[in-house]
Design a protein around this motif. Structure first.
Motif, PDB file in Angstrom:
ATOM      1  N   GLN A 187      11.804 -14.251   8.881  1.00 53.51           N
ATOM      2  CA  GLN A 187      12.411 -13.371   7.887  1.00 53.51           C
ATOM      3  C   GLN A 187      13.874 -13.768   7.712  1.00 53.51           C
ATOM      4  N   PRO A 188      14.267 -14.155   6.513  1.00 55.42           N
ATOM      5  CA  PRO A 188      15.652 -14.593   6.319  1.00 55.42           C
ATOM      6  C   PRO A 188      16.635 -13.438   6.473  1.00 55.42           C
ATOM      7  N   LYS A 189      17.874 -13.786   6.751  1.00 50.11           N
ATOM      8  CA  LYS A 189      18.901 -12.754   6.894  1.00 50.11           C
ATOM      9  C   LYS A 189      19.157 -12.060   5.564  1.00 50.11           C
TER      10      LYS A 189
ATOM     11  N   TYR B 267      13.490  -7.263   1.642  1.00 48.62           N
ATOM     12  CA  TYR B 267      12.596  -6.315   2.288  1.00 48.62           C
ATOM     13  C   TYR B 267      13.228  -5.761   3.564  1.00 48.62           C
ATOM     14  N   HIS B 268      12.619  -4.703   4.095  1.00 46.49           N
ATOM     15  CA  HIS B 268      13.139  -4.074   5.300  1.00 46.49           C
ATOM     16  C   HIS B 268      12.972  -5.019   6.485  1.00 46.49           C
ATOM     17  N   GLU B 269      14.058  -5.301   7.161  1.00 49.25           N
ATOM     18  CA  GLU B 269      14.024  -6.234   8.277  1.00 49.25           C
ATOM     19  C   GLU B 269      13.129  -5.726   9.401  1.00 49.25           C
ATOM     20  N   ARG B 270      13.029  -4.422   9.545  1.00 56.06           N
ATOM     21  CA  ARG B 270      12.238  -3.829  10.619  1.00 56.06           C
ATOM     22  C   ARG B 270      10.754  -4.165  10.506  1.00 56.06           C
TER      23      ARG B 270
ATOM     24  N   ASP C 232       0.813  -1.216   0.000  1.00 52.44           N
ATOM     25  CA  ASP C 232       0.000   0.000   0.000  1.00 52.44           C
ATOM     26  C   ASP C 232       0.845   1.264   0.000  1.00 52.44           C
ATOM     27  N   MET C 233       2.152   1.132   0.178  1.00 44.78           N
ATOM     28  CA  MET C 233       3.041   2.291   0.269  1.00 44.78           C
ATOM     29  C   MET C 233       3.946   2.380  -0.955  1.00 44.78           C
ATOM     30  N   ASN C 234       4.514   3.566  -1.176  1.00 46.79           N
ATOM     31  CA  ASN C 234       5.485   3.735  -2.249  1.00 46.79           C
ATOM     32  C   ASN C 234       6.894   3.772  -1.663  1.00 46.79           C
ATOM     33  N   GLU C 235       7.873   3.964  -2.514  1.00 49.82           N
ATOM     34  CA  GLU C 235       9.268   3.906  -2.081  1.00 49.82           C
ATOM     35  C   GLU C 235       9.600   4.992  -1.069  1.00 49.82           C
ATOM     36  N   GLU C 236       9.106   6.198  -1.271  1.00 48.46           N
ATOM     37  CA  GLU C 236       9.404   7.284  -0.339  1.00 48.46           C
ATOM     38  C   GLU C 236       8.813   7.009   1.043  1.00 48.46           C
ATOM     39  N   ASP C 237       7.589   6.480   1.081  1.00 45.56           N
ATOM     40  CA  ASP C 237       6.974   6.151   2.366  1.00 45.56           C
ATOM     41  C   ASP C 237       7.782   5.100   3.111  1.00 45.56           C
ATOM     42  N   ILE C 238       8.202   4.065   2.397  1.00 44.45           N
ATOM     43  CA  ILE C 238       8.944   2.981   3.033  1.00 44.45           C
ATOM     44  C   ILE C 238      10.328   3.454   3.461  1.00 44.45           C
TER      45      ILE C 238
ATOM     46  N   ASN D  47       8.467   5.540  12.860  1.00 46.90           N
ATOM     47  CA  ASN D  47       7.509   4.914  13.772  1.00 46.90           C
ATOM     48  C   ASN D  47       6.070   5.150  13.331  1.00 46.90           C
ATOM     49  N   VAL D  48       5.790   6.329  12.793  1.00 49.63           N
ATOM     50  CA  VAL D  48       4.456   6.610  12.262  1.00 49.63           C
ATOM     51  C   VAL D  48       4.161   5.685  11.086  1.00 49.63           C
ATOM     52  N   ARG D  49       5.158   5.485  10.233  1.00 48.95           N
ATOM     53  CA  ARG D  49       4.990   4.552   9.109  1.00 48.95           C
ATOM     54  C   ARG D  49       4.674   3.144   9.605  1.00 48.95           C
ATOM     55  N   ASP D  50       5.420   2.684  10.605  1.00 42.52           N
ATOM     56  CA  ASP D  50       5.211   1.330  11.114  1.00 42.52           C
ATOM     57  C   ASP D  50       3.812   1.152  11.692  1.00 42.52           C
ATOM     58  N   SER D  51       3.350   2.121  12.480  1.00 42.73           N
ATOM     59  CA  SER D  51       2.022   2.003  13.083  1.00 42.73           C
ATOM     60  C   SER D  51       0.925   2.072  12.025  1.00 42.73           C
ATOM     61  N   THR D  52       1.136   2.869  10.970  1.00 48.17           N
ATOM     62  CA  THR D  52       0.148   2.950   9.897  1.00 48.17           C
ATOM     63  C   THR D  52       0.074   1.645   9.121  1.00 48.17           C
ATOM     64  N   LEU D  53       1.222   1.054   8.828  1.00 49.57           N
ATOM     65  CA  LEU D  53       1.242  -0.243   8.152  1.00 49.57           C
ATOM     66  C   LEU D  53       0.547  -1.306   8.998  1.00 49.57           C
ATOM     67  N   GLU D  54       0.771  -1.250  10.295  1.00 52.40           N
ATOM     68  CA  GLU D  54       0.131  -2.222  11.178  1.00 52.40           C
ATOM     69  C   GLU D  54      -1.384  -2.020  11.195  1.00 52.40           C
ATOM     70  N   ALA D  55      -1.829  -0.770  11.231  1.00 51.96           N
ATOM     71  CA  ALA D  55      -3.269  -0.501  11.235  1.00 51.96           C
ATOM     72  C   ALA D  55      -3.927  -0.995   9.948  1.00 51.96           C
TER      73      ALA D  55
END
Length: 741
Positions: A447-449, A453-456, A353-359, A407-415
């Motif tokens: 998640q493999p090493k 994708y972003h490990e976070r 749902d996000m683009n490169e800048e958001d991620i 952190n705002v990005r992470d919480s939005t992705l979770e929501a």
């Protein structure tokens, strides 16, 4: 010849030596067929017999239901992948423009995937069948069948992309991948009077493929009484909807949904007639007649060029239902009740749902509010302000006054993940298990090493597929090579074992792992997958150390499954739909196109066996939708009636507040008077000569004594509360009453 021999000895997967045809010929209802032998890049796996491009239906007429495949003479060679159905995949020709709509790793994935979708034809209703190399002479024969329904989108992709060789070889099952019609050709409602339960041609294609398997799969060594239907993403929604079809009863016996279900807001199209009208307008077809006659002679390129923007988070094309999906599931037939279910989710289902800048950089809370407001408006109809506030508050870290954009990005992705994929899937699990049916849920938490994708963010949507298909056991797909570790192989082997056991018996734990390689990690051995039940809500967390857990995201799931459904209610009939709309209506309050505000309520559900006689209210997608002018007489009278009721409630509340304040003052005066009496009695005891008791004084003098002096205080007394001090409380009470209405 020597090159092929060397490639076979060294197991070089990318050296092409031409197909090696199978020695056996399989007889089907349409004619004889011969496949090829495929050697896998692993000494622990036996070869697989491939039957590629097997037609399960005749070349379909445009926007016509599928028909039985025509017979052929001689022996048909099934040695190459068939054409994919006509489609328009994402445009990645311009990197800069593409990254405004997707993350960079998604772009890299599409670069490898899209070349597999280049060969397109309307004659695309084919199967790919992967049979263990031992054929019908194997130990586990007749084999259980595992049919994979691809996802990604209702508009593009193909079953050809997913190689079932490892799954078939390691698990000793037959794997089948299906191509079905997509986009306009697979999901367009052709006539305004078409019964909504007839749904779409894509589902009829899948149903035709299952019927073909029931007739012919025994000739390949399969057991038609053990068919498992596995769907991913949009494919999972199609499988879920197919479970509500009485005509599909007996065509499959177990099901698996990965990252999707029919309860997701993106799973069904709420207004198929609106989509039909937009397509007809683009193609200059009459909207009041069947579109088949208008579309059949148009060039395919013009059909694929039909373009209109759907509301964000919702599909342009897709299946439709006459009733709400929840109602369909709760009132569906025996197929949903008796079919064992295996459900899977990843950590970040909303990654795409996000683009490169958001991620890459995250975003501020204002952008978060725009994204969530857009989702709520497109996914819900009633009490939008309250639902938005609930979601925003639940996914805000109130302990931090300043929150970092990441952190705002992470919480939005979770929501978004919880809202549009996870909570609907868990609701399916609850409804299914509540009826006593076998239900198993897993969270792919690995998640493999060496990940793209972003490990976070943890595992993302679709990352579990390669592990389910067993690709780490052979070094990846030929078109998607990857450096997998032994730990990756152990996780993949565990998933392959669970899925193939489920296909054989309906229980992922049985039979036990008979085909386990020595590379499997010890902590995966002996793992028992407990069923999901309404009380325990156990699920399998698949990670470095897989183990059973309970209540996945328990508090947040309670918000989505309990509180928000209670808020999403129309209320009394005399409540205007304007009461449910967002206060913010301008475009800059949203992050993407939104659908028009609903002006009427959703019709009550009707019986699934009763034809639809009343049209379903639809909200056409429109990013610049403006509010309709109110009806002057009805709405003004309604507003006046509500104002009068609120004014009366306000007057009663203020009056009660004033009485309470007066009562408090009287109580304080009584307390002070009692204190003074006690003080006088104490002084009388200390000096009886100079002090006369109150009783003696009252006997001697009939006059009323002066009131006692006020008690002494160390400081000034606070002013007593008056009626005005309760105004704020009264206003809050009135606001709460308004919200509850």
């Amino acid at each position: 010849m020597w090159t092929c021999l060397l490639a076979t000895v060294l197991m070089l997967p990318f050296v092409s030596c031409g197909p090696r045809y199978s020695s056996r010929i399989v007889d089907t209802q349409s004619g004889a067929i011969r496949g090829i032998i495929h050697e896998l890049n692993s000494r622990h796996l036996e070869p697989v017999e491939l039957f590629l491009g097997v037609p399960y239906a005749a070349p379909p007429g445009r926007l016509r239901p599928p028909a039985a495949p025509p017979p052929w003479t001689g022996t048909r060679l099934a040695d190459s992948l068939p054409p994919v159905c006509p489609q328009r995949y994402p445009d990645i020709s311009n990197l800069t423009a593409a990254l405004q709509h997707m993350p960079r790793d998604r772009y890299q994935h599409l670069r490898r995937l899209i070349p597999l979708l280049a060969n397109q034809s309307e004659d695309c209703l084919h199967l790919n069948i992967y049979v263990p190399g031992s054929g019908n002479r194997g130990v586990d024969a007749p084999y259980a069948i595992l049919v994979f329904v691809h996802g990604e989108s209702y508009e593009w992709n193909s079953g050809n992309v997913y190689d079932g060789s490892v799954l078939a070889s390691h698990g000793h099952v037959i794997v089948v991948t299906v191509n079905y019609r997509l986009g306009l050709l697979g999901f367009l409602k052709t006539h305004p009077s078409t019964h909504s339960n007839d749904c779409c041609l894509a589902l009829r294609d899948i149903e035709a493929a299952l019927k073909w398997l029931q007739i012919n799969i025994a000739s390949f060594g399969g057991d038609p009484g053990r068919v498992t239907l596995v769907g991913h993403d949009t494919g999972a929604a199609l499988v879920n909807i197919l479970m509500s079809f009485e005509s599909a009863n007996g065509l499959f016996h177990r099901a698996s949904f990965l990252s999707g279900s029919m309860l997701s807001p993106w799973a069904v199209v709420a207004s198929p007639d609106s989509t039909r009208a937009q397509v007809a307008s683009y193609l200059n077809c009459p909207t009041k007649h069947d579109l088949v006659s208008c579309v059949k002679d148009l060039p395919l390129s013009k059909l694929l060029g039909v373009d209109f923007s759907p509301p964000r988070f919702l599909p342009r094309y897709g299946p439709w239902l006459v009733n709400e999906p929840s109602y369909v599931i709760e009132h569906t037939g025996n197929l949903f009740v008796k079919t064992p279910l295996l459900l899977g989710i990843t950590t970040t289902e909303s990654y795409l749902d996000m683009n490169e800048e958001d991620i890459q950089y995250g975003f501020e809370e204002d952008q978060r509010n725009r994204i969530l407001r857009t989702y709520v408006r497109n996914a819900y109809v009633y009490h939008l302000n309250e639902i938005f506030s609930t979601v925003r508050n639940e996914y805000t870290d109130w302990d931090k006054p300043i929150v970092h954009p990441i952190n705002v990005r992470d919480s939005t992705l979770e929501a978004l993940s919880d809202g549009h994929t996870v909570s609907p899937l868990l609701k399916v699990a609850l409804l299914h298990s509540r009826r006593g049916a076998s239900t198993h849920l897993f969270h792919f938490n690995y998640q493999p090493k060496d990940t793209d994708y972003h490990e976070r963010l943890g595992s993302v949507r679709g990352e579990d597929l390669s592990y389910v298909l067993g690709q780490p056991l052979v070094g990846g797909h030929p078109y998607f090579p990857h450096n997998y570790s032994r730990q990756d192989m152990a996780v993949s082997e565990t998933l392959v074992n669970f899925f193939t056991n489920f296909a054989k018996t309906g229980n992922p734990n049985e039979p036990r792992h008979h085909h386990t390689s020595s590379k499997e990690k010890p902590h995966h051995r002996g793992l028992t997958w407990e069923p999901y039940e309404p009380n325990s809500q156990l699920y399998l967390s698949i990670g470095v150390k897989s183990r059973m857990k309970s209540h996945y995201r328990g508090h947040k799931m309670a918000i989505w499954l309990n509180l928000i459904p209670q808020l999403h209610q129309p209320g009394d009939q005399d409540v205007s739909m304007r009461h449910h709309h967002f206060h913010e209506r301008e475009n800059h309050y949203y992050a993407g196109s939104v659908r028009a505000e609903a002006s009427t309520r959703i019709p009550d559900p009707v019986s699934l066996t009763t034809p639809v006689t009343a049209p379903v209210v639809e909200c056409e997608p429109n990013s610049t939708a403006t509010e309709a002018e109110p009806q002057p007489s009805t709405e003004e009278e309604e507003a006046l009636r509500h104002y009068t009721s609120y004014t009366a409630a306000l007057g009663v509340t203020v009056g009660v507040g004033c009485l309470l304040v007066l009562l408090n003052l009287l109580l304080f005066a009584g307390i002070f008077y009692q204190r003074d009496r006690q003080r006088q009695r104490k002084e009388a005891k200390e000096d009886p000569d100079d002090t006369i008791s109150l009783d003696t004084y009252s006997k001697k003098s009939p006059t009323i004594p002066d009131p006692p002096p006020p008690p002494r205080h160390p400081g000034p007394m606070p002013p007593p509360r008056t009626c005005s001090s309760s105004t704020g409380t009264v206003k809050k009470r009135v606001q709460i009453q308004e919200i509850s209405v």
